[in-house]
Design a protein around this motif. Structure first.
Motif, short mmCIF file in Angstrom:
data_model
loop_
_atom_site.label_atom_id
_atom_site.label_comp_id
_atom_site.label_asym_id
_atom_site.label_seq_id
_atom_site.Cartn_x
_atom_site.Cartn_y
_atom_site.Cartn_z
N MET A 85 0.87 -1.19 0.00
CA MET A 85 0.00 0.00 0.00
C MET A 85 0.90 1.23 0.00
O MET A 85 2.06 1.16 0.43
CB MET A 85 -0.86 0.06 1.28
CG MET A 85 -1.86 -1.06 1.44
SD MET A 85 -3.01 -0.74 2.81
CE MET A 85 -1.97 -1.06 4.21
N TYR B 104 0.49 5.29 1.31
CA TYR B 104 -0.34 6.35 1.90
C TYR B 104 0.32 7.70 1.58
O TYR B 104 1.50 7.89 1.90
CB TYR B 104 -0.38 6.21 3.43
CG TYR B 104 -1.30 5.13 3.97
CD1 TYR B 104 -1.40 3.89 3.38
CD2 TYR B 104 -2.04 5.37 5.12
CE1 TYR B 104 -2.23 2.91 3.91
CE2 TYR B 104 -2.87 4.39 5.67
CZ TYR B 104 -2.96 3.17 5.06
OH TYR B 104 -3.76 2.20 5.59
N GLN C 63 -5.81 6.82 11.02
CA GLN C 63 -6.42 5.49 10.96
C GLN C 63 -6.51 4.99 12.39
O GLN C 63 -5.48 4.87 13.09
CB GLN C 63 -5.56 4.57 10.09
CG GLN C 63 -6.15 3.18 9.96
CD GLN C 63 -5.55 2.40 8.79
OE1 GLN C 63 -4.68 2.89 8.07
NE2 GLN C 63 -6.02 1.19 8.60
N HIS D 33 -5.93 -0.47 15.48
CA HIS D 33 -6.45 -1.76 15.00
C HIS D 33 -5.32 -2.79 15.04
O HIS D 33 -4.17 -2.45 15.34
CB HIS D 33 -7.00 -1.61 13.57
CG HIS D 33 -5.96 -1.20 12.58
ND1 HIS D 33 -5.52 0.10 12.45
CD2 HIS D 33 -5.23 -1.91 11.67
CE1 HIS D 33 -4.59 0.17 11.51
NE2 HIS D 33 -4.39 -1.04 11.02
N LEU E 112 3.05 7.02 12.74
CA LEU E 112 2.39 5.84 13.30
C LEU E 112 2.46 5.81 14.84
O LEU E 112 3.42 6.29 15.43
CB LEU E 112 3.00 4.56 12.72
CG LEU E 112 1.94 3.46 12.61
CD1 LEU E 112 1.00 3.73 11.46
CD2 LEU E 112 2.57 2.10 12.46
N HIS F 126 -2.11 -0.69 16.72
CA HIS F 126 -1.42 0.47 16.15
C HIS F 126 -2.40 1.27 15.31
O HIS F 126 -3.49 0.80 14.98
CB HIS F 126 -0.25 0.00 15.27
CG HIS F 126 -0.73 -0.70 14.03
ND1 HIS F 126 -1.19 -2.01 14.06
CD2 HIS F 126 -0.91 -0.27 12.76
CE1 HIS F 126 -1.60 -2.35 12.86
NE2 HIS F 126 -1.44 -1.31 12.04
N SER G 161 -2.92 5.71 13.62
CA SER G 161 -2.29 7.03 13.48
C SER G 161 -3.31 8.13 13.72
O SER G 161 -4.51 7.93 13.52
CB SER G 161 -1.67 7.19 12.09
OG SER G 161 -2.66 7.18 11.08
N ARG H 227 2.59 13.14 4.60
CA ARG H 227 3.30 12.11 5.39
C ARG H 227 3.16 10.79 4.62
O ARG H 227 2.24 10.03 4.85
CB ARG H 227 2.70 11.99 6.78
CG ARG H 227 3.52 11.16 7.75
CD ARG H 227 2.78 9.98 8.31
NE ARG H 227 2.33 9.03 7.31
CZ ARG H 227 1.44 8.06 7.55
NH1 ARG H 227 0.89 7.95 8.72
NH2 ARG H 227 1.07 7.21 6.59
N ILE I 207 3.78 0.75 2.68
CA ILE I 207 3.44 -0.20 3.74
C ILE I 207 3.19 -1.58 3.13
O ILE I 207 2.34 -1.73 2.24
CB ILE I 207 2.16 0.27 4.48
CG1 ILE I 207 2.31 1.72 4.95
CG2 ILE I 207 1.85 -0.66 5.64
CD1 ILE I 207 1.02 2.36 5.42
N HIS J 160 2.74 -5.94 3.90
CA HIS J 160 2.46 -6.98 4.89
C HIS J 160 2.95 -8.33 4.37
O HIS J 160 2.83 -8.62 3.18
CB HIS J 160 0.97 -7.04 5.19
CG HIS J 160 0.49 -5.82 5.92
ND1 HIS J 160 -0.06 -4.74 5.26
CD2 HIS J 160 0.51 -5.51 7.23
CE1 HIS J 160 -0.36 -3.81 6.16
NE2 HIS J 160 -0.03 -4.25 7.36
N HIS K 219 -7.78 -3.46 5.12
CA HIS K 219 -7.67 -2.59 6.28
C HIS K 219 -6.87 -1.38 5.86
O HIS K 219 -6.57 -0.52 6.54
CB HIS K 219 -7.03 -3.32 7.44
CG HIS K 219 -5.57 -3.51 7.27
ND1 HIS K 219 -5.03 -4.36 6.35
CD2 HIS K 219 -4.54 -2.93 7.88
CE1 HIS K 219 -3.73 -4.29 6.42
NE2 HIS K 219 -3.40 -3.43 7.33
#
Ligand SMILES: O=C(O)CCC(=O)C(=O)O
Length: 269
Positions: free
Chosen positions: A107, A109, A118, A121, A151, A206, A208, A218, A222, A224, A269
């Motif tokens: 992802m 951002y 965010q 979660h 974060l 975690h 933000s 910013r 990201i 996973h 998410h």
């Protein structure tokens, strides 16, 4: 016999295991950062259906309408795929997992000035990597701090069960789920420089806050990952990728999770 560490010191591994997260300084070079910046500047110029759908008319007060996050850029952009499989990141993941990692998601951002954060979660609520867990690698493309919505992590909640989220405050969070930290635990900022990578366990709480600045984006790249011995993951994250770029498939995890609702992960998410 345990395999030698590829990238981390024993102290770093210990910090990840006890706190649930670890910042590795400068894992992306200035040249890497420039390549990522150029790629996502280019992507930001217009829609990529299904992956990035900005409102180009500039009619909304919500800065995230013009700069929503880019979902799964590795599926349509080679540079994004290359950095999802960035060897220094995979080496750290190897140490954290004690085995190879598979890439499940990327992802980007933009998080423009004024945009909402965010809510807190847990990632493995969504990815449902089993057996094992997901780990996030959150790369700062801009320096990240409390002002620009960097974060937040709740240390040690990596030991906390995956819990059923509550409704988030939509005036402060662009996502709908909120996981309340345990009573004695507080979210703390992960203050990072450009090129630093924050690794965190899939159970770690975690999120933000809002980007409170007037003129600073910013940006974060990201990704996973899952441990290579995992056999199941939510459908949205398939296929996964090995270090050499080849695709690998795990079974679909349709487990209802803590809320007892079956979801098929058309729910990023
Ligand atoms: O970068 C952010 O603002 C939040 C990212 C996040 O929580 C996530 O990717 O799980």
């Amino acid at each position: 016999m345990t395999e030698a560490l590829r990238a981390l010191t024993k102290e770093q591994l210990h910090q990840f295991r006890t706190e649930g997260y670890l910042i590795v300084k400068g894992l992306f070079s200035q040249e890497d950062i420039r390549a990522v910046e150029e790629t996502f500047d280019e992507i930001s110029r217009g829609p990529v259906p299904g992956f990035f759908e900005p409102d180009m008319n500039g009619e909304s007060d919500d800065p995230l309408k013009r700069y929503p996050r880019v979902m799964h850029p590795h599926r349509f952009n080679e540079t994004a795929k290359q950095y999802m499989l960035h060897q220094p990141v995979l080496d750290v993941l190897h140490d954290l997992y004690g085995e190879e990692a598979l890439a499940a998601q990327s992802m980007f951002y933009y998080k423009p000035p004024g945009s909402r954060g965010q809510a807190l979660h847990q990632d493995n609520f969504y990815l449902k990597v089993e057996p094992g867990n997901c780990i996030a690698a959150w790369t700062a493309i801009d320096a990240a701090n409390m002002d620009n919505g960097g974060l937040l992590v709740v240390p040690k909640t990596s030991d906390y069960e995956i819990s059923c989220p509550e409704q988030a405050d939509s005036s402060e969070s662009f996502t709908t789920h909120y996981v309340k930290p345990p009573k004695d635990q507080k979210a703390i900022p992960a203050v990072m420089d450009k090129g630093d990578v924050l690794f965190f366990n899939g159970n770690l709480i975690h999120g933000s806050y809002r980007n409170k600045t007037k003129d600073q984006f910013r940006r974060a790249f990201i990704c996973h990952y899952a441990n290579a011995s995992a056999t199941r993951i939510s459908n949205y994250y398939r296929p996964l990728y090995r270090a050499d770029g080849s695709a690998v498939d795990l079974e679909v995890n349709t487990d209802g999770g803590p809320c007892g609702i079956e979801f098929d992960m058309a729910y990023p998410h």
